[in-house]
Scaffold this motif. Structure first.
Motif, short mmCIF file in Angstrom:
data_model
loop_
_atom_site.label_atom_id
_atom_site.label_comp_id
_atom_site.label_asym_id
_atom_site.label_seq_id
_atom_site.Cartn_x
_atom_site.Cartn_y
_atom_site.Cartn_z
N GLU A 174 -8.28 17.24 -5.16
CA GLU A 174 -7.71 16.40 -6.21
C GLU A 174 -6.77 15.35 -5.62
O GLU A 174 -6.75 14.21 -6.06
CB GLU A 174 -6.95 17.27 -7.23
N THR A 175 -6.00 15.74 -4.62
CA THR A 175 -5.07 14.82 -3.99
C THR A 175 -5.81 13.74 -3.22
O THR A 175 -5.43 12.56 -3.27
CB THR A 175 -4.13 15.60 -3.04
N LEU A 176 -6.85 14.11 -2.52
CA LEU A 176 -7.61 13.15 -1.72
C LEU A 176 -8.47 12.21 -2.55
O LEU A 176 -8.86 11.14 -2.06
CB LEU A 176 -8.49 13.88 -0.71
N SER A 177 -8.75 12.58 -3.80
CA SER A 177 -9.69 11.79 -4.60
C SER A 177 -9.30 10.33 -4.71
O SER A 177 -10.15 9.45 -4.67
CB SER A 177 -9.87 12.41 -5.99
N GLY A 178 -8.03 10.02 -4.85
CA GLY A 178 -7.61 8.63 -4.94
C GLY A 178 -7.12 8.04 -3.63
O GLY A 178 -7.02 6.82 -3.49
N ASN A 179 -6.84 8.90 -2.65
CA ASN A 179 -6.27 8.42 -1.40
C ASN A 179 -7.22 7.51 -0.62
O ASN A 179 -6.77 6.52 -0.04
CB ASN A 179 -5.83 9.58 -0.52
N ALA A 180 -8.49 7.84 -0.61
CA ALA A 180 -9.45 7.00 0.14
C ALA A 180 -9.49 5.60 -0.45
O ALA A 180 -9.48 4.60 0.27
CB ALA A 180 -10.83 7.64 0.13
N TRP A 181 -9.52 5.53 -1.78
CA TRP A 181 -9.52 4.23 -2.44
C TRP A 181 -8.25 3.46 -2.09
O TRP A 181 -8.30 2.28 -1.74
CB TRP A 181 -9.63 4.40 -3.95
N LEU A 182 -7.09 4.12 -2.17
CA LEU A 182 -5.82 3.45 -1.89
C LEU A 182 -5.76 2.96 -0.45
O LEU A 182 -5.35 1.82 -0.20
CB LEU A 182 -4.65 4.38 -2.20
N ASP A 183 -6.18 3.79 0.49
CA ASP A 183 -6.19 3.36 1.90
C ASP A 183 -7.05 2.10 2.07
O ASP A 183 -6.67 1.16 2.77
CB ASP A 183 -6.73 4.47 2.80
N GLN A 184 -8.20 2.10 1.42
CA GLN A 184 -9.11 0.97 1.54
C GLN A 184 -8.51 -0.31 0.96
O GLN A 184 -8.54 -1.36 1.60
CB GLN A 184 -10.44 1.28 0.84
N VAL A 185 -7.94 -0.22 -0.24
CA VAL A 185 -7.41 -1.46 -0.84
C VAL A 185 -6.15 -1.95 -0.14
O VAL A 185 -5.92 -3.16 -0.06
CB VAL A 185 -7.17 -1.34 -2.37
N ILE A 186 -5.36 -1.04 0.41
CA ILE A 186 -4.19 -1.48 1.19
C ILE A 186 -4.65 -2.26 2.41
O ILE A 186 -4.13 -3.33 2.71
CB ILE A 186 -3.31 -0.27 1.59
N THR A 187 -5.66 -1.74 3.08
CA THR A 187 -6.19 -2.41 4.28
C THR A 187 -6.85 -3.74 3.94
O THR A 187 -6.64 -4.74 4.61
CB THR A 187 -7.19 -1.49 4.99
N GLU A 188 -7.65 -3.76 2.87
CA GLU A 188 -8.43 -4.95 2.53
C GLU A 188 -7.63 -6.04 1.82
O GLU A 188 -7.89 -7.23 2.02
CB GLU A 188 -9.61 -4.57 1.65
N ARG A 189 -6.68 -5.66 0.98
CA ARG A 189 -6.04 -6.64 0.11
C ARG A 189 -4.65 -7.08 0.56
O ARG A 189 -4.18 -8.13 0.13
CB ARG A 189 -5.92 -6.09 -1.31
N LEU A 190 -3.99 -6.29 1.40
CA LEU A 190 -2.62 -6.63 1.77
C LEU A 190 -2.55 -7.21 3.17
O LEU A 190 -3.26 -6.77 4.08
CB LEU A 190 -1.72 -5.38 1.69
N THR A 191 -1.67 -8.17 3.31
CA THR A 191 -1.42 -8.74 4.64
C THR A 191 -0.59 -7.74 5.44
O THR A 191 0.00 -6.81 4.87
CB THR A 191 -0.62 -10.05 4.52
N PRO A 192 -0.51 -7.91 6.76
CA PRO A 192 0.36 -7.02 7.55
C PRO A 192 1.81 -7.02 7.05
O PRO A 192 2.45 -5.97 7.01
CB PRO A 192 0.25 -7.59 8.96
N GLN A 193 2.30 -8.16 6.62
CA GLN A 193 3.67 -8.24 6.10
C GLN A 193 3.81 -7.45 4.79
O GLN A 193 4.81 -6.77 4.56
CB GLN A 193 4.09 -9.70 5.88
N GLU A 194 2.79 -7.56 3.94
CA GLU A 194 2.82 -6.81 2.67
C GLU A 194 2.73 -5.31 2.93
O GLU A 194 3.39 -4.52 2.25
CB GLU A 194 1.68 -7.27 1.76
N ARG A 195 1.92 -4.91 3.90
CA ARG A 195 1.83 -3.48 4.24
C ARG A 195 3.17 -2.97 4.75
O ARG A 195 3.60 -1.86 4.41
CB ARG A 195 0.72 -3.24 5.26
N ALA A 196 3.86 -3.78 5.56
CA ALA A 196 5.18 -3.39 6.07
C ALA A 196 6.18 -3.28 4.91
O ALA A 196 7.00 -2.34 4.87
CB ALA A 196 5.67 -4.39 7.11
N ALA A 197 6.12 -4.20 3.97
CA ALA A 197 7.02 -4.16 2.81
C ALA A 197 6.74 -2.91 1.97
O ALA A 197 7.67 -2.23 1.52
CB ALA A 197 6.87 -5.42 1.96
N LEU A 198 5.47 -2.60 1.77
CA LEU A 198 5.09 -1.41 1.02
C LEU A 198 5.61 -0.15 1.73
O LEU A 198 6.16 0.74 1.09
CB LEU A 198 3.57 -1.35 0.84
#
Length: 136
Positions: free
Chosen positions: A95-119
């Motif tokens: 149940e915990t992993l069900s959304g984590n893969a999606w979140l990891d993917q969108v963080i990598t694809e949609r956020l810049t390195p600066q945005e990832r650092a801010a997050l």
């Protein structure tokens, strides 16, 4: 600020939980038991902020699914402990992993390195907001 914060988090939380098959309350019961060990229903109700009736219903359903077991107290016959089973731990992980893969993917694809650092920098602040201990 509260309204815009909620408006930003709501769709994210909805997407993170979209593939879950258990309610947030039942996941909360499993998570509490996995992290803290066995508990009574009243301890669970207090810990996860659910009514005693809600906990009783959740525990019955999770027990039916064999994710929890009831364990009689060795010293007090009136007390019954609730404990998570191996199947419950596996389901909690799923149940915990069900959304984590999606979140990891969108963080990598949609956020810049600066945005990832801010997050990354905001995570401790969000954890503090959700903490039972407001001073740390």
């Amino acid at each position: 600020m509260t309204r815009t914060f909620f408006e930003a988090l709501h769709p994210l939380m909805r997407r993170l939980t979209a593939e879950r098959t258990l309610s947030a309350g039942k996941i909360g019961v499993l998570r509490h038991l996995a992290q803290h060990g066995q508990a009574t229903t009243s301890q669970l109700a207090t810990a996860i902020h659910v009514s005693p009736q809600g906990i009783s219903l959740a525990v019955r359903e999770l027990e039916r699914l064999e994710f929890l077991v009831r364990v009689p107290d060795a010293e007090d016959r009136r007390r019954v402990w609730i404990d998570i089973t191996d199947a419950g731990r596996q389901r909690l992980a799923q149940e915990t992993l069900s959304g984590n893969a999606w979140l990891d993917q969108v963080i990598t694809e949609r956020l810049t390195p600066q945005e990832r650092a801010a997050l990354q920098a905001v995570i401790p602040i969000l954890a503090k907001l959700g903490s039972e201990h407001p001073h740390g």
